[in-house]
Write a protein that holds these residues in place. Sequence first.
Motif, PDB file in Angstrom:
ATOM      1  N   GLN A  85       0.805  -1.218   0.000  1.00 26.52           N
ATOM      2  CA  GLN A  85       0.000   0.000   0.000  1.00 26.52           C
ATOM      3  C   GLN A  85       0.838   1.268   0.000  1.00 26.52           C
ATOM      4  O   GLN A  85       0.693   2.117  -0.880  1.00 26.52           O
ATOM      5  CB  GLN A  85      -0.924   0.009   1.223  1.00 26.52           C
ATOM      6  N   THR A  86       1.721   1.408   0.941  1.00 30.59           N
ATOM      7  CA  THR A  86       2.430   2.672   1.122  1.00 30.59           C
ATOM      8  C   THR A  86       3.406   2.961  -0.004  1.00 30.59           C
ATOM      9  O   THR A  86       3.360   4.042  -0.601  1.00 30.59           O
ATOM     10  CB  THR A  86       3.172   2.662   2.469  1.00 30.59           C
ATOM     11  N   LYS A  87       4.271   2.023  -0.326  1.00 30.98           N
ATOM     12  CA  LYS A  87       5.286   2.274  -1.363  1.00 30.98           C
ATOM     13  C   LYS A  87       4.668   2.480  -2.744  1.00 30.98           C
ATOM     14  O   LYS A  87       5.054   3.423  -3.442  1.00 30.98           O
ATOM     15  CB  LYS A  87       6.310   1.143  -1.378  1.00 30.98           C
ATOM     16  N   PRO A  88       3.709   1.658  -3.196  1.00 31.65           N
ATOM     17  CA  PRO A  88       3.107   1.915  -4.506  1.00 31.65           C
ATOM     18  C   PRO A  88       2.373   3.244  -4.575  1.00 31.65           C
ATOM     19  O   PRO A  88       2.457   3.955  -5.571  1.00 31.65           O
ATOM     20  CB  PRO A  88       2.143   0.744  -4.701  1.00 31.65           C
ATOM     21  N   THR A  89       1.679   3.592  -3.511  1.00 30.65           N
ATOM     22  CA  THR A  89       0.958   4.868  -3.494  1.00 30.65           C
ATOM     23  C   THR A  89       1.938   6.033  -3.555  1.00 30.65           C
ATOM     24  O   THR A  89       1.727   6.990  -4.313  1.00 30.65           O
ATOM     25  CB  THR A  89       0.099   4.968  -2.223  1.00 30.65           C
TER      26      THR A  89
END
Length: 128
Positions: A85-89
Amino acid sequence: MDRGYERERFESLSIKRSVAKKFKKYCKTISRSQSMTLLLMLDFFRDNGISPEESLGPNLMASELRIMKRINAVIAIMRDMEKTQTKPTAAMILSLFEESAPNEKPLILEKKSTEVKPLKYTERQDEN
């Protein structure tokens, strides 16, 4: 007086003198009456499922092992959230900002007009 136990009668217990001295000393250190100290001790053993005859070693080790497993599970969940979630966003947002930066063209184009000088009043009279 002990709260909630004001109207109860006292009972006597037969215990050895050396044990009674240790118990009284312990009651003074925790600032409780003898009845309340004994009640707290009984509740503690009952609530925690501990027997005074057993060693605390195995019980504490089992509790520590359960806590460590839960901590490891929480760490695994957080790492998974970071990866999925965090890195792709963050990467998508960064790419949006990078693409929008080079395109700094003006949105409204001004038309270049040829300027016509207005004639002055004195010049107009000379022409006639």
